[in-house]
Design a protein around this motif. Structure first.
Motif, short mmCIF file in Angstrom:
data_model
loop_
_atom_site.label_atom_id
_atom_site.label_comp_id
_atom_site.label_asym_id
_atom_site.label_seq_id
_atom_site.Cartn_x
_atom_site.Cartn_y
_atom_site.Cartn_z
N SER A 93 0.80 -1.23 0.00
CA SER A 93 0.00 0.00 0.00
C SER A 93 0.83 1.28 0.00
O SER A 93 0.27 2.38 0.07
CB SER A 93 -0.93 0.00 1.23
OG SER A 93 -1.77 -1.13 1.21
N LEU A 94 2.14 1.15 -0.08
CA LEU A 94 3.00 2.34 -0.08
C LEU A 94 2.80 3.14 -1.36
O LEU A 94 2.60 2.60 -2.44
CB LEU A 94 4.46 1.92 0.03
CG LEU A 94 4.86 1.23 1.34
CD1 LEU A 94 6.26 0.65 1.23
CD2 LEU A 94 4.77 2.21 2.50
N ARG A 95 2.86 4.46 -1.22
CA ARG A 95 2.66 5.33 -2.37
C ARG A 95 3.82 5.22 -3.36
O ARG A 95 4.93 4.83 -3.01
CB ARG A 95 2.51 6.79 -1.91
CG ARG A 95 1.20 7.08 -1.19
CD ARG A 95 1.06 8.56 -0.90
NE ARG A 95 1.05 9.37 -2.11
CZ ARG A 95 0.00 9.54 -2.91
NH1 ARG A 95 -1.14 8.94 -2.63
NH2 ARG A 95 0.08 10.32 -3.97
N THR A 98 9.80 7.80 -7.24
CA THR A 98 10.70 7.62 -8.37
C THR A 98 11.45 6.29 -8.30
O THR A 98 12.07 5.87 -9.28
CB THR A 98 11.72 8.77 -8.44
OG1 THR A 98 12.36 8.90 -7.16
CG2 THR A 98 11.04 10.07 -8.80
N THR A 99 11.42 5.64 -7.14
CA THR A 99 12.00 4.29 -7.04
C THR A 99 10.93 3.23 -6.81
O THR A 99 11.11 2.09 -7.23
CB THR A 99 13.03 4.21 -5.89
OG1 THR A 99 12.41 4.62 -4.67
CG2 THR A 99 14.24 5.09 -6.18
N HIS A 100 9.84 3.60 -6.15
CA HIS A 100 8.78 2.62 -5.89
C HIS A 100 7.71 2.73 -6.99
O HIS A 100 6.63 3.27 -6.80
CB HIS A 100 8.15 2.86 -4.51
CG HIS A 100 7.16 1.81 -4.13
ND1 HIS A 100 5.92 2.10 -3.60
CD2 HIS A 100 7.21 0.46 -4.23
CE1 HIS A 100 5.26 0.99 -3.38
NE2 HIS A 100 6.02 -0.02 -3.75
N GLU A 197 12.59 -0.28 -7.13
CA GLU A 197 12.70 -1.07 -5.90
C GLU A 197 11.33 -1.53 -5.43
O GLU A 197 10.32 -0.86 -5.65
CB GLU A 197 13.37 -0.25 -4.80
CG GLU A 197 14.79 0.19 -5.13
CD GLU A 197 15.41 0.99 -4.01
OE1 GLU A 197 16.63 0.89 -3.83
OE2 GLU A 197 14.68 1.72 -3.30
N ASP A 198 11.32 -2.68 -4.75
CA ASP A 198 10.12 -3.20 -4.10
C ASP A 198 10.42 -3.43 -2.63
O ASP A 198 11.52 -3.85 -2.28
CB ASP A 198 9.69 -4.54 -4.73
CG ASP A 198 9.23 -4.40 -6.16
OD1 ASP A 198 8.60 -3.37 -6.47
OD2 ASP A 198 9.49 -5.31 -6.97
N ARG A 199 9.42 -3.15 -1.77
CA ARG A 199 9.65 -3.40 -0.35
C ARG A 199 9.08 -4.75 0.05
O ARG A 199 7.97 -5.12 -0.33
CB ARG A 199 9.02 -2.32 0.54
CG ARG A 199 9.65 -2.36 1.94
CD ARG A 199 9.10 -1.30 2.85
NE ARG A 199 7.86 -1.70 3.47
CZ ARG A 199 7.31 -1.04 4.49
NH1 ARG A 199 7.90 0.04 4.97
NH2 ARG A 199 6.17 -1.44 5.01
N TRP A 200 9.87 -5.47 0.82
CA TRP A 200 9.51 -6.80 1.30
C TRP A 200 9.58 -6.83 2.82
O TRP A 200 10.28 -6.04 3.44
CB TRP A 200 10.47 -7.85 0.75
CG TRP A 200 10.47 -8.02 -0.73
CD1 TRP A 200 11.12 -7.24 -1.65
CD2 TRP A 200 9.79 -9.02 -1.47
NE1 TRP A 200 10.89 -7.71 -2.91
CE2 TRP A 200 10.08 -8.80 -2.84
CE3 TRP A 200 8.98 -10.10 -1.13
CZ2 TRP A 200 9.58 -9.62 -3.85
CZ3 TRP A 200 8.48 -10.92 -2.12
CH2 TRP A 200 8.78 -10.67 -3.48
N THR A 201 8.89 -7.82 3.39
CA THR A 201 9.06 -8.14 4.80
C THR A 201 9.67 -9.53 4.89
O THR A 201 9.30 -10.43 4.13
CB THR A 201 7.71 -8.11 5.54
OG1 THR A 201 7.20 -6.76 5.52
CG2 THR A 201 7.87 -8.53 6.99
#
Length: 208
Positions: A93-95, A98-100, A197-201
């Motif tokens: 759900s992150l906005r 320029t990288t995401h 980039e992608d954010r992971w947990t």
């Protein structure tokens, strides 16, 4: 050539024979990897056989998380490590930025976020299921992984229009996809190269 960060032996497993075939071709110069077909709830491995188990981008495909974790517990040695990497609803759900780049998908088409979030497990669900299946959570971390570096905006556009490795984009019509690409281009214009980039947990657990 040996692989697996110093491991004596690595077992690469997938339910899809096509995926295994592609992985085998990609790692054809690595001599300590065994490729095997298996399922998250039935890996066809002996009890207590594995020192470290990594399940990357898997659990959001699993409806029965408890059975998946029970199987992990079964095949792990005592004090074996279980590493899970996936996205939580918060990660998804992150906005956009320029990288995401992925975040722009949902800003342009909010209808996509419900489908994306619905198949994701929260940290609380992962933690409670680990505990219920005899696995002790040691650490939970979030990190940004570089998906791809596009030297020019046109490379990113081609990647998006081909829906390369992005299953959520298959929910869009061709016209919607073209409109999305234009929307993203407006937000990252004149920025080259583009580091996507992608954010992971990541959850790291241990067999009790």
């Amino acid at each position: 050539m040996r692989g697996g960060s110093g491991a004596q032996q690595v077992i690469a497993m997938d339910f899809s024979m096509e995926m295994l075939k592609g992985a085998k071709e990609y790692c054809n110069d690595v001599d300590n990897i065994i490729f095997a077909q298996g399922h998250a709830v039935n890996k066809n491995l002996d009890e207590g056989e594995i020192d470290v188990l990594l399940e990357r981008a898997l659990i959001h495909h699993i409806s029965d998380l408890e059975s998946c974790f029970h199987e992990a517990n079964r095949i792990l040695k005592s004090n074996g490590k279980f590493i899970i990497q996936d996205r939580t609803p918060e990660d998804c759900s992150l906005r956009g930025s320029t990288t995401h780049i992925r975040g722009y998908f949902f800003q342009k088409y909010p209808k996509l976020i419900d489908k994306e979030v619905k198949r994701r497990y929260s940290s609380e669900q992962v933690f409670s299921t680990l505990r219920e299946t005899g696995l002790n959570l040691i650490q939970e971390i979030t990190y940004w992984e570089t998906r791809k570096i596009h030297e020019q905006i046109d490379q990113l556009k081609i990647d998006l229009l081909n829906r390369t490795g992005r299953s959520i984009l298959h929910e869009l019509t061709d016209q919607e996809l073209e409109d999305l690409v234009e929307f993203i281009e407006q937000n990252v214009e004149k920025l080259e190269p583009i580091k996507e980039e992608d954010r992971w947990t990541i959850w790291i657990a241990e067999k009790q």
